[in-house]
Design a protein around this motif. Structure first.
Motif, mmCIF file in Angstrom:
data_model
loop_
_atom_site.group_PDB
_atom_site.id
_atom_site.type_symbol
_atom_site.label_atom_id
_atom_site.label_comp_id
_atom_site.label_asym_id
_atom_site.label_seq_id
_atom_site.Cartn_x
_atom_site.Cartn_y
_atom_site.Cartn_z
ATOM 1 N N TRP A 1 20.830 -41.450 -51.420
ATOM 2 C CA TRP A 1 19.727 -40.460 -51.425
ATOM 3 C C TRP A 1 19.554 -40.091 -50.110
ATOM 4 O O TRP A 1 19.836 -40.870 -49.109
ATOM 5 N N SER A 2 18.666 -39.194 -49.876
ATOM 6 C CA SER A 2 18.193 -38.724 -48.560
ATOM 7 C C SER A 2 16.752 -38.357 -48.703
ATOM 8 O O SER A 2 16.108 -37.834 -49.632
ATOM 9 N N ALA A 3 15.770 -38.841 -47.897
ATOM 10 C CA ALA A 3 14.279 -38.582 -47.726
ATOM 11 C C ALA A 3 14.061 -37.245 -47.398
ATOM 12 O O ALA A 3 12.753 -36.784 -47.422
ATOM 13 N N THR A 4 14.945 -36.647 -46.764
ATOM 14 C CA THR A 4 14.763 -35.443 -46.025
ATOM 15 C C THR A 4 15.421 -34.046 -46.796
ATOM 16 O O THR A 4 16.683 -34.265 -47.002
ATOM 17 N N ALA A 5 14.603 -33.282 -47.055
ATOM 18 C CA ALA A 5 15.199 -32.003 -47.924
ATOM 19 C C ALA A 5 15.927 -31.469 -47.025
ATOM 20 O O ALA A 5 15.956 -31.085 -46.159
ATOM 21 N N GLY A 6 17.150 -30.902 -47.629
ATOM 22 C CA GLY A 6 18.371 -30.124 -47.024
ATOM 23 C C GLY A 6 19.033 -31.040 -46.093
ATOM 24 O O GLY A 6 20.010 -30.085 -45.521
ATOM 25 N N ALA A 7 19.232 -32.278 -45.915
ATOM 26 C CA ALA A 7 19.911 -32.977 -45.059
ATOM 27 C C ALA A 7 21.362 -33.001 -45.379
ATOM 28 O O ALA A 7 21.529 -32.746 -46.670
#
Length: 190
Positions: A126-132
């Motif tokens: 997962w990523s905490a930054t949207a669109g990363a």
């Protein structure tokens, strides 16, 4: 589970003592109520001790299986009574950690008395930054390594029981591989 008459169990509330004075000296009334006391004594004893029935550490051993069904706990009649009590007492906590490394390690320790180490995350990313950009694909396999615990009586690890427990606790989307070691891995304490 059976709660029945217990020979010689005295009633804390004898009916004969609660009868009006007219019947206090009546032999038939006293014998008749004494018979009822014998039947009711286990009921009163159970009711007086009811909170203890709901505490797995105090409940009668034959009550544990039923209590385990209330909390969705594991219960095996072949386990020692103390292990059964602990499994029921910790069932809710173990449900909270189900599907996690901690939950798997705790369940293996509690149920089988082994130490364990879990590596890999089963393919979750997962990523905490949207669109990363997407993170690199993680390994899809979870490795569970188990070994006998130190400090207790030495025993062999039953590999089939370990695999069975791991299969029942690993999330469905993961592939779990089990390794049984003779001792703790280098740098680990058992």
């Amino acid at each position: 589970m059976s709660r029945a008459a217990v020979p010689g169990l005295p009633s804390r509330y004898p009916i004969g003592e609660q009868l009006p004075a007219l019947y206090a000296d009546d032999d038939f009334a006293q014998r008749f109520t004494a018979g009822l006391d014998t039947v009711l004594a286990p009921v009163f004893t159970t009711l007086d001790n009811l909170p203890s029935y709901f505490d797995p550490r105090l409940a009668p051993a034959d009550f544990l299986a039923w209590l385990a069904t209330w909390v969705g706990g594991a219960d095996d009649p072949d386990w020692p009574v103390e292990l059964r009590r602990e499994a029921v007492a910790r069932a809710v906590e173990l449900h909270r950690w189900r599907g996690t490394r901690r939950g798997l390690v705790e369940a293996l320790r509690l149920v089988l008395g082994v130490s364990a180490e879990v590596s890999g995350d089963g393919g979750a990313a997962w990523s905490a930054t949207a669109g990363a950009a997407l993170p690199p694909a993680p390994a899809e396999e979870v490795l569970v390594r188990v070994w006998p615990r130190r400090g207790g009586e030495a025993h062999e690890v039953d590999a089939e029981r370990v695999r069975s427990l791991v299969r029942s606790l690993c999330p469905v989307h993961t592939v779990c591989r089990v390794e049984v070691l003779s001792g703790p891995p280098a740098g680990e304490e058992g």
